[in-house]
Motif scaffolding. Sequence first.
Motif, PDB file in Angstrom:
ATOM      1  N   PHE A   1      48.842 108.185 -33.579  1.00  0.00           N
ATOM      2  CA  PHE A   1      49.787 108.446 -32.492  1.00  0.00           C
ATOM      3  C   PHE A   1      50.295 109.882 -32.482  1.00  0.00           C
ATOM      4  O   PHE A   1      50.300 110.535 -31.437  1.00  0.00           O
ATOM      5  N   LEU A   2      50.747 110.380 -33.629  1.00  0.00           N
ATOM      6  CA  LEU A   2      51.300 111.744 -33.657  1.00  0.00           C
ATOM      7  C   LEU A   2      50.274 112.804 -33.253  1.00  0.00           C
ATOM      8  O   LEU A   2      50.608 113.698 -32.469  1.00  0.00           O
ATOM      9  N   PRO A   3      49.020 112.757 -33.755  1.00  0.00           N
ATOM     10  CA  PRO A   3      48.058 113.756 -33.272  1.00  0.00           C
ATOM     11  C   PRO A   3      47.772 113.636 -31.773  1.00  0.00           C
ATOM     12  O   PRO A   3      47.479 114.627 -31.113  1.00  0.00           O
ATOM     13  N   PHE A   4      47.871 112.411 -31.234  1.00  0.00           N
ATOM     14  CA  PHE A   4      47.671 112.235 -29.792  1.00  0.00           C
ATOM     15  C   PHE A   4      48.855 112.817 -29.017  1.00  0.00           C
ATOM     16  O   PHE A   4      48.678 113.448 -27.981  1.00  0.00           O
ATOM     17  N   LYS A   5      50.062 112.605 -29.512  1.00  0.00           N
ATOM     18  CA  LYS A   5      51.270 113.081 -28.832  1.00  0.00           C
ATOM     19  C   LYS A   5      51.453 114.586 -28.984  1.00  0.00           C
ATOM     20  O   LYS A   5      51.955 115.247 -28.076  1.00  0.00           O
TER      21      LYS A   5
ATOM     22  N   LYS B   1      50.990 124.881 -33.643  1.00  0.00           N
ATOM     23  CA  LYS B   1      49.840 125.345 -34.417  1.00  0.00           C
ATOM     24  C   LYS B   1      49.526 124.446 -35.611  1.00  0.00           C
ATOM     25  O   LYS B   1      48.404 124.387 -36.060  1.00  0.00           O
ATOM     26  N   THR B   2      50.530 123.740 -36.129  1.00  0.00           N
ATOM     27  CA  THR B   2      50.303 122.850 -37.269  1.00  0.00           C
ATOM     28  C   THR B   2      49.782 121.520 -36.753  1.00  0.00           C
ATOM     29  O   THR B   2      50.393 120.911 -35.885  1.00  0.00           O
ATOM     30  N   PRO B   3      48.651 121.039 -37.271  1.00  0.00           N
ATOM     31  CA  PRO B   3      48.129 119.744 -36.811  1.00  0.00           C
ATOM     32  C   PRO B   3      49.115 118.629 -37.127  1.00  0.00           C
ATOM     33  O   PRO B   3      49.710 118.589 -38.197  1.00  0.00           O
ATOM     34  N   ALA B   4      49.267 117.707 -36.176  1.00  0.00           N
ATOM     35  CA  ALA B   4      50.214 116.608 -36.357  1.00  0.00           C
ATOM     36  C   ALA B   4      49.750 115.618 -37.408  1.00  0.00           C
ATOM     37  O   ALA B   4      50.514 114.775 -37.839  1.00  0.00           O
TER      38      ALA B   4
ATOM     39  N   SER C   1      55.083  89.531 -48.199  1.00  0.00           N
ATOM     40  CA  SER C   1      54.296  90.680 -48.673  1.00  0.00           C
ATOM     41  C   SER C   1      53.261  91.106 -47.633  1.00  0.00           C
ATOM     42  O   SER C   1      53.027  92.299 -47.447  1.00  0.00           O
ATOM     43  N   ILE C   2      52.676  90.149 -46.931  1.00  0.00           N
ATOM     44  CA  ILE C   2      51.717  90.497 -45.874  1.00  0.00           C
ATOM     45  C   ILE C   2      52.413  91.246 -44.746  1.00  0.00           C
ATOM     46  O   ILE C   2      51.874  92.233 -44.215  1.00  0.00           O
ATOM     47  N   VAL C   3      53.618  90.828 -44.378  1.00  0.00           N
ATOM     48  CA  VAL C   3      54.381  91.524 -43.332  1.00  0.00           C
ATOM     49  C   VAL C   3      54.706  92.952 -43.771  1.00  0.00           C
ATOM     50  O   VAL C   3      54.580  93.906 -42.990  1.00  0.00           O
ATOM     51  N   ILE C   4      55.095  93.114 -45.021  1.00  0.00           N
ATOM     52  CA  ILE C   4      55.432  94.457 -45.524  1.00  0.00           C
ATOM     53  C   ILE C   4      54.199  95.356 -45.531  1.00  0.00           C
ATOM     54  O   ILE C   4      54.265  96.530 -45.152  1.00  0.00           O
ATOM     55  N   PHE C   5      53.042  94.812 -45.921  1.00  0.00           N
ATOM     56  CA  PHE C   5      51.821  95.609 -45.872  1.00  0.00           C
ATOM     57  C   PHE C   5      51.425  95.924 -44.429  1.00  0.00           C
ATOM     58  O   PHE C   5      50.872  96.990 -44.151  1.00  0.00           O
ATOM     59  N   ALA C   6      51.718  95.010 -43.495  1.00  0.00           N
ATOM     60  CA  ALA C   6      51.448  95.280 -42.080  1.00  0.00           C
ATOM     61  C   ALA C   6      52.318  96.426 -41.575  1.00  0.00           C
ATOM     62  O   ALA C   6      51.866  97.257 -40.776  1.00  0.00           O
ATOM     63  N   VAL C   7      53.559  96.491 -42.039  1.00  0.00           N
ATOM     64  CA  VAL C   7      54.435  97.621 -41.685  1.00  0.00           C
ATOM     65  C   VAL C   7      53.812  98.923 -42.177  1.00  0.00           C
ATOM     66  O   VAL C   7      53.813  99.938 -41.464  1.00  0.00           O
ATOM     67  N   ASN C   8      53.260  98.900 -43.384  1.00  0.00           N
ATOM     68  CA  ASN C   8      52.595 100.092 -43.916  1.00  0.00           C
ATOM     69  C   ASN C   8      51.402 100.500 -43.048  1.00  0.00           C
ATOM     70  O   ASN C   8      51.179 101.690 -42.802  1.00  0.00           O
ATOM     71  N   VAL C   9      50.637  99.533 -42.594  1.00  0.00           N
ATOM     72  CA  VAL C   9      49.480  99.832 -41.738  1.00  0.00           C
ATOM     73  C   VAL C   9      49.946 100.446 -40.416  1.00  0.00           C
ATOM     74  O   VAL C   9      49.368 101.432 -39.939  1.00  0.00           O
ATOM     75  N   VAL C  10      50.989  99.884 -39.830  1.00  0.00           N
ATOM     76  CA  VAL C  10      51.507 100.413 -38.562  1.00  0.00           C
ATOM     77  C   VAL C  10      52.017 101.850 -38.746  1.00  0.00           C
ATOM     78  O   VAL C  10      51.739 102.722 -37.919  1.00  0.00           O
ATOM     79  N   LEU C  11      52.737 102.106 -39.838  1.00  0.00           N
ATOM     80  CA  LEU C  11      53.226 103.467 -40.083  1.00  0.00           C
ATOM     81  C   LEU C  11      52.073 104.440 -40.338  1.00  0.00           C
ATOM     82  O   LEU C  11      52.119 105.596 -39.914  1.00  0.00           O
ATOM     83  N   THR C  12      51.030 103.980 -41.017  1.00  0.00           N
ATOM     84  CA  THR C  12      49.854 104.830 -41.224  1.00  0.00           C
ATOM     85  C   THR C  12      49.197 105.176 -39.894  1.00  0.00           C
ATOM     86  O   THR C  12      48.819 106.335 -39.655  1.00  0.00           O
ATOM     87  N   LEU C  13      49.054 104.188 -39.021  1.00  0.00           N
ATOM     88  CA  LEU C  13      48.483 104.460 -37.699  1.00  0.00           C
ATOM     89  C   LEU C  13      49.384 105.396 -36.894  1.00  0.00           C
ATOM     90  O   LEU C  13      48.890 106.252 -36.153  1.00  0.00           O
TER      91      LEU C  13
END
Length: 153
Positions: free
Chosen positions: A102-106, A114-117, A85-97
């Motif tokens: 990452f996407l707004p930086f890229k 024109k649409t914010p990432a 469960s901790i690993v699965i929540f870590a996946v959620n944190v990585v996807l949130t980041l």
Amino acid sequence: MAAYRRVAISEQNDNAGSGNRARLSSGDETTPSPAATVRSQSERISDKLHALAWVLAAYAIASYTRLFHTIFTDDRIIRPILHLSIVIFAVNVVLTLYLTVFLPFKFPVTPTHKTPASSPEFWGVYCPRVIPIMTACGVVGSFLLVRACYPVW
């Protein structure tokens, strides 16, 4: 919610002059932008106080039940399920980041993009499966956490 469609640069320039920010797919009506709704200062303070109250309530419950001490030291906790469960929540944190950093930086806001990432409209087009994956990870991770802690409570 308006359907996404690619717009030629000439159409973008035409719409910018008319003052319309977003058009529905039919092109007849406009939708108000989220920035158009102005909230009063008392409403914003009320929201912050409600959020603070919830955080304090969660802290009080975690302290009263010795939640973290129990999770990390009690022998009745089912460790493999807890670690999963901790690993699965870590996946959620990585996807949130990924979505919020990452996407707004890229893809910064430019005349081309024109649409914010960092907006759900962008996510739905560029990476449409991330939100359903995050939802599934949250549900499965929650069930696994409850199962791992079930022998204690």
